[in-house]
Design an enzyme around this catalytic site. Sequence first.
Site, short mmCIF file in Angstrom:
data_model
loop_
_atom_site.label_atom_id
_atom_site.label_comp_id
_atom_site.label_asym_id
_atom_site.label_seq_id
_atom_site.Cartn_x
_atom_site.Cartn_y
_atom_site.Cartn_z
N HIS A 1 75.84 84.89 57.90
CA HIS A 1 75.91 83.45 58.08
C HIS A 1 74.83 82.74 57.27
O HIS A 1 74.91 81.54 57.03
CB HIS A 1 75.75 83.09 59.56
CG HIS A 1 76.99 83.32 60.35
ND1 HIS A 1 77.47 84.59 60.64
CD2 HIS A 1 77.85 82.45 60.92
CE1 HIS A 1 78.58 84.47 61.34
NE2 HIS A 1 78.83 83.19 61.53
N SER A 2 73.82 83.48 56.84
CA SER A 2 72.70 82.91 56.10
C SER A 2 72.67 83.44 54.67
O SER A 2 72.60 84.65 54.45
CB SER A 2 71.39 83.29 56.81
OG SER A 2 70.28 83.01 55.99
#
Length: 129
Positions: free
Chosen positions: A12-13
């Site tokens: 997600h990052s």
Amino acid sequence: MAEKVGIIIISHSYQIGEGVKALIDQVMDDVPLALACGTEDNEIGTSIEKIQTAIDQATGANGAIIFYDLGSAKMNAEIAIELAGISHLQIAAGVPIVEGAYVAAVESNIGKSLEEIMTSLEKWKVESM
């Protein structure tokens, strides 16, 4: 030399993915490695399109292993695999993204098969993932 098993990192990052890639790149540079991290604008989230691109970049004749950080990344990986129609892709479910990707890259680098690497990753599984 035979083609190596690819590594795909879904996070997600964007920064987490870049960090895992930097760690692996410090010890080897000839293992197919692709990132699908963050949204299209590199914000927090995942993108099926980025995952599909990473699958195309890292999956050769010997397949690839997908590592992810959170459950929705796994769900998007499953969708991307279905859309790709590639049978020699494996999701390393329950395997920590940093340790798993590093171990898989080392084993790919020494020529282990997709099945051999997946067997090695079994000991890294965490039930809550």
